[in-house]
Design a protein around this motif. Structure first.
Motif, PDB file in Angstrom:
ATOM      1  N   GLU A   1       0.855  -1.184   0.000  1.00 14.43           N
ATOM      2  CA  GLU A   1       0.000   0.000   0.000  1.00 14.43           C
ATOM      3  C   GLU A   1       0.890   1.233   0.000  1.00 14.43           C
ATOM      4  OE1 GLU A   1      -2.507  -0.085   3.425  1.00 14.43           O
ATOM      5  OE2 GLU A   1      -3.175  -2.158   3.076  1.00 14.43           O
ATOM      6  N   ILE A   2       0.470   2.274  -0.716  1.00 14.19           N
ATOM      7  CA  ILE A   2       1.252   3.511  -0.751  1.00 14.19           C
ATOM      8  C   ILE A   2       0.298   4.690  -0.890  1.00 14.19           C
ATOM      9  CG2 ILE A   2       1.608   3.401  -3.270  1.00 14.19           C
ATOM     10  CD1 ILE A   2       4.429   4.611  -2.743  1.00 14.19           C
ATOM     11  N   GLN A   3       0.627   5.761  -0.206  1.00 18.27           N
ATOM     12  CA  GLN A   3      -0.168   6.978  -0.316  1.00 18.27           C
ATOM     13  C   GLN A   3       0.658   8.165   0.153  1.00 18.27           C
ATOM     14  OE1 GLN A   3      -3.576   6.632   2.259  1.00 18.27           O
ATOM     15  NE2 GLN A   3      -2.366   6.610   4.131  1.00 18.27           N
ATOM     16  N   GLY A   4       0.331   9.340  -0.372  1.00 16.16           N
ATOM     17  CA  GLY A   4       1.019  10.548   0.057  1.00 16.16           C
ATOM     18  C   GLY A   4       0.376  11.782  -0.540  1.00 16.16           C
ATOM     19  N   GLY A   5       0.333  12.859   0.243  1.00 21.26           N
ATOM     20  CA  GLY A   5      -0.263  14.100  -0.226  1.00 21.26           C
ATOM     21  C   GLY A   5      -1.771  13.973  -0.380  1.00 21.26           C
ATOM     22  N   SER A   6      -2.427  15.135  -0.549  1.00 23.32           N
ATOM     23  CA  SER A   6      -3.881  15.115  -0.718  1.00 23.32           C
ATOM     24  C   SER A   6      -4.360  16.036  -1.826  1.00 23.32           C
ATOM     25  CB  SER A   6      -4.577  15.500   0.596  1.00 23.32           C
ATOM     26  OG  SER A   6      -4.164  16.778   1.029  1.00 23.32           O
ATOM     27  N   LEU A   7      -3.525  16.990  -2.248  1.00 19.92           N
ATOM     28  CA  LEU A   7      -3.903  17.935  -3.296  1.00 19.92           C
ATOM     29  C   LEU A   7      -2.725  18.143  -4.225  1.00 19.92           C
ATOM     30  CD1 LEU A   7      -5.605  20.629  -1.039  1.00 19.92           C
ATOM     31  CD2 LEU A   7      -6.808  19.104  -2.615  1.00 19.92           C
ATOM     32  N   ARG A   8      -2.987  18.200  -5.517  1.00 21.87           N
ATOM     33  CA  ARG A   8      -1.872  18.367  -6.448  1.00 21.87           C
ATOM     34  C   ARG A   8      -1.281  19.776  -6.384  1.00 21.87           C
ATOM     35  NH1 ARG A   8      -3.016  16.231 -11.558  1.00 21.87           N
ATOM     36  NH2 ARG A   8      -5.090  15.453 -11.064  1.00 21.87           N
ATOM     37  N   ASN A   9      -2.033  20.768  -5.856  1.00 24.10           N
ATOM     38  CA  ASN A   9      -1.497  22.124  -5.775  1.00 24.10           C
ATOM     39  C   ASN A   9      -0.929  22.454  -4.399  1.00 24.10           C
ATOM     40  OD1 ASN A   9      -3.922  22.281  -4.414  1.00 24.10           O
ATOM     41  ND2 ASN A   9      -4.645  24.129  -5.438  1.00 24.10           N
ATOM     42  N   ALA A  10      -0.720  21.441  -3.568  1.00 21.92           N
ATOM     43  CA  ALA A  10      -0.061  21.602  -2.274  1.00 21.92           C
ATOM     44  C   ALA A  10       1.148  20.674  -2.216  1.00 21.92           C
ATOM     45  CB  ALA A  10      -1.025  21.290  -1.130  1.00 21.92           C
ATOM     46  N   ILE A  11       2.285  21.197  -1.766  1.00 27.68           N
ATOM     47  CA  ILE A  11       3.473  20.360  -1.594  1.00 27.68           C
ATOM     48  C   ILE A  11       3.169  19.339  -0.494  1.00 27.68           C
ATOM     49  CG2 ILE A  11       5.921  20.338  -0.984  1.00 27.68           C
ATOM     50  CD1 ILE A  11       6.016  23.282  -1.920  1.00 27.68           C
ATOM     51  N   PRO A  12       3.269  18.051  -0.777  1.00 27.09           N
ATOM     52  CA  PRO A  12       2.857  17.046   0.221  1.00 27.09           C
ATOM     53  C   PRO A  12       3.739  17.044   1.461  1.00 27.09           C
ATOM     54  CG  PRO A  12       3.820  15.991  -1.711  1.00 27.09           C
ATOM     55  CD  PRO A  12       3.667  17.431  -2.050  1.00 27.09           C
ATOM     56  N   ARG A  13       3.088  16.965   2.606  1.00 25.07           N
ATOM     57  CA  ARG A  13       3.776  16.999   3.894  1.00 25.07           C
ATOM     58  C   ARG A  13       4.003  15.618   4.471  1.00 25.07           C
ATOM     59  NH1 ARG A  13       0.507  18.590   7.482  1.00 25.07           N
ATOM     60  NH2 ARG A  13      -1.365  18.371   6.212  1.00 25.07           N
ATOM     61  N   GLU A  14       3.186  14.642   4.050  1.00 27.97           N
ATOM     62  CA  GLU A  14       3.252  13.300   4.619  1.00 27.97           C
ATOM     63  C   GLU A  14       3.074  12.263   3.525  1.00 27.97           C
ATOM     64  OE1 GLU A  14       0.172  13.145   7.536  1.00 27.97           O
ATOM     65  OE2 GLU A  14       1.202  14.484   8.938  1.00 27.97           O
ATOM     66  N   ALA A  15       3.740  11.129   3.685  1.00 24.47           N
ATOM     67  CA  ALA A  15       3.582  10.003   2.768  1.00 24.47           C
ATOM     68  C   ALA A  15       3.951   8.725   3.516  1.00 24.47           C
ATOM     69  CB  ALA A  15       4.465  10.166   1.534  1.00 24.47           C
ATOM     70  N   SER A  16       3.340   7.610   3.120  1.00 24.81           N
ATOM     71  CA  SER A  16       3.631   6.350   3.794  1.00 24.81           C
ATOM     72  C   SER A  16       3.479   5.184   2.826  1.00 24.81           C
ATOM     73  CB  SER A  16       2.709   6.142   5.002  1.00 24.81           C
ATOM     74  OG  SER A  16       1.360   6.047   4.581  1.00 24.81           O
ATOM     75  N   CYS A  17       4.144   4.088   3.159  1.00 31.78           N
ATOM     76  CA  CYS A  17       4.091   2.895   2.322  1.00 31.78           C
ATOM     77  C   CYS A  17       4.202   1.658   3.204  1.00 31.78           C
ATOM     78  CB  CYS A  17       5.232   2.904   1.306  1.00 31.78           C
ATOM     79  SG  CYS A  17       5.302   1.449   0.246  1.00 31.78           S
ATOM     80  N   LYS A  18       3.322   0.693   2.974  1.00 26.79           N
ATOM     81  CA  LYS A  18       3.459  -0.616   3.588  1.00 26.79           C
ATOM     82  C   LYS A  18       4.125  -1.508   2.554  1.00 26.79           C
ATOM     83  CE  LYS A  18       0.130  -2.198   6.105  1.00 26.79           C
ATOM     84  NZ  LYS A  18      -1.184  -2.792   6.510  1.00 26.79           N
ATOM     85  N   LEU A  19       5.220  -2.162   2.928  1.00 30.97           N
ATOM     86  CA  LEU A  19       5.969  -2.972   1.971  1.00 30.97           C
ATOM     87  C   LEU A  19       6.415  -4.278   2.607  1.00 30.97           C
ATOM     88  CD1 LEU A  19       9.377  -2.656   2.601  1.00 30.97           C
ATOM     89  CD2 LEU A  19       8.676  -0.305   2.164  1.00 30.97           C
ATOM     90  N   VAL A  20       6.667  -5.279   1.755  1.00 29.08           N
ATOM     91  CA  VAL A  20       7.196  -6.562   2.212  1.00 29.08           C
ATOM     92  C   VAL A  20       8.570  -6.775   1.594  1.00 29.08           C
ATOM     93  CG1 VAL A  20       4.949  -7.607   2.605  1.00 29.08           C
ATOM     94  CG2 VAL A  20       6.031  -7.843   0.369  1.00 29.08           C
ATOM     95  N   PHE A  21       9.387  -7.612   2.247  1.00 26.85           N
ATOM     96  CA  PHE A  21      10.763  -7.859   1.806  1.00 26.85           C
ATOM     97  C   PHE A  21      11.236  -9.168   2.434  1.00 26.85           C
ATOM     98  CE2 PHE A  21      10.720  -5.505   5.701  1.00 26.85           C
ATOM     99  CZ  PHE A  21      11.716  -6.071   6.471  1.00 26.85           C
ATOM    100  N   ASN A  22      12.312  -9.666   1.938  1.00 25.49           N
ATOM    101  CA  ASN A  22      12.903 -10.890   2.472  1.00 25.49           C
ATOM    102  C   ASN A  22      13.387 -10.639   3.896  1.00 25.49           C
ATOM    103  OD1 ASN A  22      14.692 -13.056   3.119  1.00 25.49           O
ATOM    104  ND2 ASN A  22      14.934 -13.482   0.934  1.00 25.49           N
ATOM    105  N   ALA A  23      12.922 -11.450   4.839  1.00 26.92           N
ATOM    106  CA  ALA A  23      13.264 -11.252   6.251  1.00 26.92           C
ATOM    107  C   ALA A  23      14.768 -11.253   6.485  1.00 26.92           C
ATOM    108  CB  ALA A  23      12.603 -12.334   7.110  1.00 26.92           C
ATOM    109  N   ALA A  24      15.509 -11.979   5.660  1.00 28.34           N
ATOM    110  CA  ALA A  24      16.958 -12.041   5.812  1.00 28.34           C
ATOM    111  C   ALA A  24      17.625 -10.686   5.545  1.00 28.34           C
ATOM    112  CB  ALA A  24      17.541 -13.103   4.870  1.00 28.34           C
ATOM    113  N   LYS A  25      16.881  -9.793   4.881  1.00 23.73           N
ATOM    114  CA  LYS A  25      17.422  -8.476   4.526  1.00 23.73           C
ATOM    115  C   LYS A  25      17.012  -7.393   5.533  1.00 23.73           C
ATOM    116  CE  LYS A  25      19.060  -9.558   0.300  1.00 23.73           C
ATOM    117  NZ  LYS A  25      20.395  -9.259  -0.216  1.00 23.73           N
TER     118      LYS A  25
END
Length: 486
Positions: free
Chosen positions: A249-273
């Motif tokens: 999941e990924i999301q960030g910002g809320s308006l294209r005419n405002a510089i985004p202040r917050e963004a977040s991402c849920k990601l998966v990866f190899n546990a060994a890394k």
């Protein structure tokens, strides 16, 4: 805590205080329209809405001013809805909570709406007054300026009679604006494909918070960072280290005419890394703070382990999204060669959002020159065509080219000189004023834009300088008094 109505000019601040109590984010202006129309009816002024929903109010000249040229006073009715992450606020229902903070007026945890509420309030103060000398006035209150300029796009020829227009949507006292940037929206949509997560994968949520944000035109050259760009930079750095983060999941910002202040991402990866991943985040955080820390003093980058979801994006698709958004240009593209110190072309990766079927990026390109905007849009199309994304360009609007022999410019300069002993700076603004669009229906209009000092519009840090509002008010009344005869 003093109320705004204790400030001077009292009539302006009283109207603004009422505006703050009426929810009016873009596309939700009906309550504001009803209030403005009600004021016009109360003061027995001719008033109506045009086909698209703009409010027009007409006021006859005061005694002895009937021979003056007609003036159109213009403001937009909507405001940008932005709130801090820890502020619970429904902009369609909840009032703005303004307060006096020293020499400024600001709001509790949200945008203030001084953009363009101060301008609108000043017009209402003139319309409802009995002791301000002026020639014939038409007030034009447009709708949906911040989210699409719907009112300006829909304004029809023949509705208004005046030839001189004062736009009240500028944000620096001491400057008169005679031109502005045009702009256009670039829309990028990635169709999603999913895959099952593996038993050897962990999940984290990566967040970027605490940025200042701001207006994607006026603040684009201030050195502020873009939360969306920082987030994909972190993901790209992981890819470059062979960690292969996969977006869930990924999301960030809320308006294209405002510089985004917050963004977040849920990601998966190899546990060994896992250890390597945390090292990359730590190293990148140090680099980012070193680059932006003097401006972004509250910048925060955090990661926390979360439950591993059952699915993530297709690995190849996730890599494409990260690589292309990381490669997407952001910020100032070029400075004007004709107006010193003014940004010519810029773009803002304002929003990244996700539905069940797409990840969407919304970009706003601004430029003083249409050909430069078109070239940036073509470059974006070339970039994203290397992926499976769908690209479209919509909502383009023209800039406003300065006029050398402007009556309005001369009147504003003369009035400012008489009041304050110096001439204002004549400027071109890197933002989308409605004036450029007005020229389509009214090519004969002679226009100028000026206003009080408003800092950090389009962000919860928005504030307006009290002393600058007083000077703006004095200038507006002086300009009305100095309008030439027909």
């Amino acid at each position: 805590m003093s109320t705004l109505s204790s400030l001077h000019p009292q009539g302006l601040w009283q109207h603004f205080e009422t505006m703050c109590s009426i929810p009016h984010p873009s596309k939700h202006e009906q309550a504001m329209i009803d209030w403005v129309m009600g004021l016009a009816a109360e003061h027995q002024l001719e008033h109506f809405q045009d086909e698209v929903g703009n409010v027009i109010i007409k006021k006859p000249a005061t005694a002895g001013m009937e021979d003056r040229q007609g003036v159109i006073l213009q403001a937009h009715l909507d405001m940008v809805p932005q709130a801090n992450n820890d502020t619970q606020h429904d902009f369609t229902k909840d009032p703005i909570r303004p307060y006096i903070d020293g020499e400024w007026v600001t709001a509790e945890g949200t945008t203030l709406g001084a953009d363009n509420g101060i301008g609108g309030s000043s017009i209402l103060a003139i319309l409802t007054s009995n002791d301000i000398p002026h020639g014939p006035i038409e007030a034009l209150f447009t709708i949906d300026e911040e989210a699409g300029m719907t009112g300006a796009f829909g304004l029809q020829a023949g509705v208004l009679e005046g030839k001189l227009l004062i736009n009240t949507d500028s944000e620096q006292e001491g400057e008169v604006y005679m031109g502005c940037a045009g702009g256009g929206d670039t829309n990028v949509s990635f169709p999603l494909e999913y895959q099952a997560t593996q038993s050897n994968q962990l999940a984290i949520e990566l967040s970027v918070k605490g940025l200042k944000g701001g207006h994607s035109g006026c603040d684009i050259d201030t050195g502020r960072s873009n939360a969306n760009k920082l987030l994909v930079r972190l993901l790209a750095a992981m890819q470059q280290q062979g960690i292969e983060p996969i977006i869930c999941e990924i999301q960030g910002g809320s308006l294209r005419n405002a510089i985004p202040r917050e963004a977040s991402c849920k990601l998966v990866f190899n546990a060994a890394k896992h250890a390597e991943l945390e090292q990359v985040i730590e190293a990148q955080t140090l680099e980012i703070v070193d680059e932006f820390g003097l401006v972004e003093t509250a910048l925060s980058i955090t990661s926390q382990q979360v439950a591993t979801p059952e699915t993530s994006l297709n690995t190849s698709l996730s890599q494409q999204i990260v690589a292309s958004l990381n490669a997407c240009t952001n910020g100032v593209v070029s400075m004007s060669q004709t107006v010193t110190g003014v940004v010519e072309t810029s773009l803002n990766l304002g929003v990244i959002s996700q539905t069940e079927s797409t990840i969407d990026a919304k970009i706003l390109v601004r430029s003083l020159i249409d050909s430069s905007r078109l070239q940036v849009e073509a470059s974006l199309a070339s970039l994203f065509s290397l992926t499976n994304a769908e690209i479209s360009h919509t909502g383009a609007y023209p800039g406003w080219k300065p006029e050398a022999n402007s009556v309005m410019k001369n009147v504003v300069q003369q009035s400012y000189q008489e009041l304050f002993g110096k001439r204002p700076n004549v400027m071109v603004i890197h933002a989308g004023l409605e004036c450029g669009l007005f020229k389509s229906a009214y090519p004969e209009w002679d226009m100028a834009s000026f206003g009080p000092t408003i800092k950090f519009p389009h962000s919860p840090d928005e504030k307006v300088e009290i002393a600058a509002v007083e000077k703006y008010w004095q200038l507006l009344l002086s300009v009305l008094k100095n309008i030439p005869t027909k």
